[in-house]
Scaffold this motif. Structure first.
Motif, PDB file in Angstrom:
ATOM      1  N   PHE A  66       0.835  -1.198   0.000  1.00  0.00           N
ATOM      2  CA  PHE A  66       0.000   0.000   0.000  1.00  0.00           C
ATOM      3  C   PHE A  66       0.878   1.259   0.000  1.00  0.00           C
ATOM      4  CE2 PHE A  66      -2.444   3.235   2.447  1.00  0.00           C
ATOM      5  CZ  PHE A  66      -3.504   3.394   1.565  1.00  0.00           C
ATOM      6  N   HIS A  67       1.895   1.263   0.856  1.00  0.00           N
ATOM      7  CA  HIS A  67       2.853   2.373   0.930  1.00  0.00           C
ATOM      8  C   HIS A  67       3.462   2.634  -0.463  1.00  0.00           C
ATOM      9  CE1 HIS A  67       6.536   4.264   3.061  1.00  0.00           C
ATOM     10  NE2 HIS A  67       6.893   4.164   1.795  1.00  0.00           N
ATOM     11  N   GLU A  68       3.969   1.569  -1.091  1.00  0.00           N
ATOM     12  CA  GLU A  68       4.592   1.723  -2.409  1.00  0.00           C
ATOM     13  C   GLU A  68       3.585   2.141  -3.468  1.00  0.00           C
ATOM     14  OE1 GLU A  68       7.712   1.869  -3.011  1.00  0.00           O
ATOM     15  OE2 GLU A  68       8.127   1.375  -0.926  1.00  0.00           O
ATOM     16  N   ALA A  69       2.384   1.543  -3.392  1.00  0.00           N
ATOM     17  CA  ALA A  69       1.361   1.855  -4.398  1.00  0.00           C
ATOM     18  C   ALA A  69       0.987   3.336  -4.344  1.00  0.00           C
ATOM     19  CB  ALA A  69       0.133   0.983  -4.191  1.00  0.00           C
ATOM     20  N   MET A  70       0.983   3.918  -3.137  1.00  0.00           N
ATOM     21  CA  MET A  70       0.657   5.337  -3.026  1.00  0.00           C
ATOM     22  C   MET A  70       1.754   6.202  -3.652  1.00  0.00           C
ATOM     23  SD  MET A  70      -2.307   5.330  -1.933  1.00  0.00           S
ATOM     24  CE  MET A  70      -2.636   7.066  -1.640  1.00  0.00           C
ATOM     25  N   HIS A  71       3.036   5.829  -3.439  1.00  0.00           N
ATOM     26  CA  HIS A  71       4.127   6.529  -4.147  1.00  0.00           C
ATOM     27  C   HIS A  71       3.873   6.479  -5.653  1.00  0.00           C
ATOM     28  CE1 HIS A  71       6.960   7.244  -0.918  1.00  0.00           C
ATOM     29  NE2 HIS A  71       7.192   5.974  -0.663  1.00  0.00           N
ATOM     30  N   SER A  72       3.597   5.260  -6.124  1.00  0.00           N
ATOM     31  CA  SER A  72       3.462   5.058  -7.565  1.00  0.00           C
ATOM     32  C   SER A  72       2.275   5.804  -8.133  1.00  0.00           C
ATOM     33  CB  SER A  72       3.322   3.566  -7.887  1.00  0.00           C
ATOM     34  OG  SER A  72       4.438   2.873  -7.412  1.00  0.00           O
ATOM     35  N   VAL A 112       3.819  10.979   0.629  1.00  0.00           N
ATOM     36  CA  VAL A 112       2.611  10.164   0.664  1.00  0.00           C
ATOM     37  C   VAL A 112       2.890   8.752   1.212  1.00  0.00           C
ATOM     38  CG1 VAL A 112       2.749   9.229  -1.675  1.00  0.00           C
ATOM     39  CG2 VAL A 112       0.519   9.639  -0.648  1.00  0.00           C
ATOM     40  N   GLY A 113       4.149   8.265   1.036  1.00  0.00           N
ATOM     41  CA  GLY A 113       4.481   6.917   1.511  1.00  0.00           C
ATOM     42  C   GLY A 113       4.417   6.818   3.031  1.00  0.00           C
ATOM     43  N   PRO A 114       5.250   7.614   3.750  1.00  0.00           N
ATOM     44  CA  PRO A 114       5.204   7.572   5.210  1.00  0.00           C
ATOM     45  C   PRO A 114       3.818   7.918   5.753  1.00  0.00           C
ATOM     46  CG  PRO A 114       7.134   8.791   4.483  1.00  0.00           C
ATOM     47  CD  PRO A 114       6.355   8.462   3.254  1.00  0.00           C
ATOM     48  N   PHE A 157      10.480   5.713  10.405  1.00  0.00           N
ATOM     49  CA  PHE A 157      11.806   5.392   9.878  1.00  0.00           C
ATOM     50  C   PHE A 157      11.994   5.996   8.489  1.00  0.00           C
ATOM     51  CE2 PHE A 157      14.503   2.603   7.269  1.00  0.00           C
ATOM     52  CZ  PHE A 157      15.695   2.738   7.954  1.00  0.00           C
ATOM     53  N   ASN A 158      10.962   5.871   7.655  1.00  0.00           N
ATOM     54  CA  ASN A 158      11.064   6.396   6.297  1.00  0.00           C
ATOM     55  C   ASN A 158      11.107   7.917   6.240  1.00  0.00           C
ATOM     56  OD1 ASN A 158      11.215   4.467   3.999  1.00  0.00           O
ATOM     57  ND2 ASN A 158       9.591   3.492   5.175  1.00  0.00           N
ATOM     58  N   LEU A 159      10.721   8.559   7.346  1.00  0.00           N
ATOM     59  CA  LEU A 159      10.791  10.021   7.374  1.00  0.00           C
ATOM     60  C   LEU A 159      12.182  10.532   7.747  1.00  0.00           C
ATOM     61  CD1 LEU A 159       7.376  11.168   8.887  1.00  0.00           C
ATOM     62  CD2 LEU A 159       8.257  11.634   6.607  1.00  0.00           C
ATOM     63  N   LEU A 165      15.864   7.375   1.449  1.00  0.00           N
ATOM     64  CA  LEU A 165      14.626   7.213   2.215  1.00  0.00           C
ATOM     65  C   LEU A 165      13.656   8.335   1.829  1.00  0.00           C
ATOM     66  CD1 LEU A 165      15.914   6.378   5.820  1.00  0.00           C
ATOM     67  CD2 LEU A 165      15.022   4.806   4.084  1.00  0.00           C
ATOM     68  N   ASP A 166      12.374   8.100   2.072  1.00  0.00           N
ATOM     69  CA  ASP A 166      11.369   9.094   1.704  1.00  0.00           C
ATOM     70  C   ASP A 166      11.660  10.445   2.346  1.00  0.00           C
ATOM     71  OD1 ASP A 166      10.039   7.154   0.257  1.00  0.00           O
ATOM     72  OD2 ASP A 166       8.828   6.547   1.972  1.00  0.00           O
ATOM     73  N   GLY A 167      12.100  10.431   3.617  1.00  0.00           N
ATOM     74  CA  GLY A 167      12.428  11.682   4.300  1.00  0.00           C
ATOM     75  C   GLY A 167      13.582  12.400   3.620  1.00  0.00           C
TER      76      GLY A 167
HETATM   77 ZN   LIG Z   1       8.426   5.030   0.749  1.00  0.00          ZN
END
Ligand SMILES: [Zn+2]
Length: 379
Positions: A66-72, A112-114, A157-159, A165-167
């Motif tokens: 879900f996290h990845e799909a939102m990035h995409s 959007v991922g985090p 963590f991703n922030l 990393l997303d952050g």
């Molecule tokens: Zn991410």
């Protein structure tokens, strides 16, 4: 993509499982079944722990997806090309074949991922509190609590502000916005990424001395981040160097061509066995008739090699393989990186002027960077 198994599509993007995914899936299921869940809720049967572990593992990977799909989804909405989403050892990766075009797009795509993970974490914890209030039992409450905790952890963590990393991407978009330079922004964000990676590696190495073996994971994650920070930086330098560069500045001129009337046998002997090229343009009286690759020949039985001519088995020229000398190379990257072709014919007014491959592009970039460096050190 190679080395994985396609499992379906989400928002029109292929989703695949890397082989490393099975390892991590088994490890998580194992850890949940034998240590995490028995500690959180003692006294249940092994079969119950295992069922809970298996379902929770699947839901966890659903969360990562879900996290990845939102990035995409955000990337696609902003016109970026996403090759596929793959789930692997360190969660998921959305394979972007190009970088975002503006700081705003990069920011929205990254954040959007985090946020998705944090929302999922919140929902799971909500289910936990409701479940506890309604006395729904450990089969609901324990997985809901763990999923809530792990998704919040994933989001936070991703922030962390280290590229990739997303952050780190959020940080990059901010520096990009304020300085106007993607190169500068990437350099800053990768610097933070490397700092973060070294900190994790150090913590991992010190872990056993502090009595915590699980910190050894940090060495692996840190090492992975270190490599990714570096290659992300080089990718940007590469793209920046190619900005505005046209095909005729990098192509190989006057490439070797083949006459359509020679036999397959002669083709193999005089071309494929003599040179490294796997594809040749077929040219007659100065005009391009088709292309022939070593793959075309594989389908022809050995005994007809003398009789059959190149003309009989060559592929016609399709627009997919052809471009003009004035085209910007950056627009051709998806074609050049494709495994099925990877070679473009440069044709103008029906005449073949050259050939462009990824090797030509790499050579051009290296030459240009070296020239820049020489100019800097001379100044
Ligand atoms: Zn991410």
């Amino acid at each position: 993509m190679d080395g994985g198994i396609k499992i379906g599509k989400i928002f029109g993007i292929d989703v695949s499982l890397d082989y490393s995914w099975f390892l991590i899936f088994a490890l998580i299921t194992f850890a949940l079944t034998f240590t995490v869940f028995p500690q959180m809720s003692p006294g249940l049967s092994l079969a119950t722990y295992f069922a809970m572990g298996l379902i929770t593992s699947l839901l966890f990977f659903g969360s990562v997806l879900f996290h990845e799909a939102m990035h995409s989804l955000i990337a696609k909405r902003n016109g970026l090309n996403i090759e596929d989403i793959r789930l692997m050892v360190f969660g998921g990766v959305s394979e972007l074949t190009e970088e975002p075009h503006s700081p705003g797009v990069e920011f929205r795509m990254a954040i959007v991922g985090p946020l998705s993970s944090i929302v999922l974490g919140g929902i799971s914890l909500g289910i936990f509190f409701i479940g506890r209030g309604l006395n729904l039992g450990p089969f609901i409450n324990v997985p809901a609590f763990w999923l809530g905790y792990i998704n919040l952890l994933l989001g936070v963590f991703n922030l962390l502000p280290g590229f990739p990393l997303d952050g780190g991407r959020v940080l990059r978009s901010a520096v990009w916005y304020f300085t106007g330079s993607l190169k500068r922004a990437t350099s800053v964000a990768s610097g933070f990424g490397k700092g973060l990676a070294y900190t994790m590696i150090l913590a991992g190495i010190l872990g056993p001395f502090l009595g915590d073996l699980s910190l050894l994971w940090f060495v692996l994650i840190g090492w992975y981040l270190l490599r990714a920070a570096d290659s992300g930086y080089r990718q940007v330098i590469f793209e920046e160097t190619l900005e505005g560069i046209k095909v005729d500045q990098a192509m190989t001129r006057d490439p070797e061509t083949v006459n359509p009337d020679i036999s397959i046998e002669q083709m193999v002997k005089d071309y494929f066995m003599q040179h490294n090229w796997l594809v040749y343009p077929v040219v007659e009286d100065g005009s391009v008739e088709g292309i022939i690759s070593i793959d075309n020949i594989k389908d022809v039985p050995r005994r007809s090699w003398k009789r059959k001519r190149v003309r009989d088995i060559m592929r016609p020229i399709s627009t997919e393989f052809v471009t003009t000398p004035e085209t910007e190379i950056s627009n051709l990257m998806p074609k050049l990186n494709s495994k099925s072709n990877g070679r473009l014919l440069i044709i103008k007014g029906g005449r073949l002027l050259g050939i462009l491959t990824m090797t030509d592009v790499n050579r051009f970039v290296i030459r240009r960077l070296k020239a820049e460096e020489a100019r800097r050190s001379a100044a």
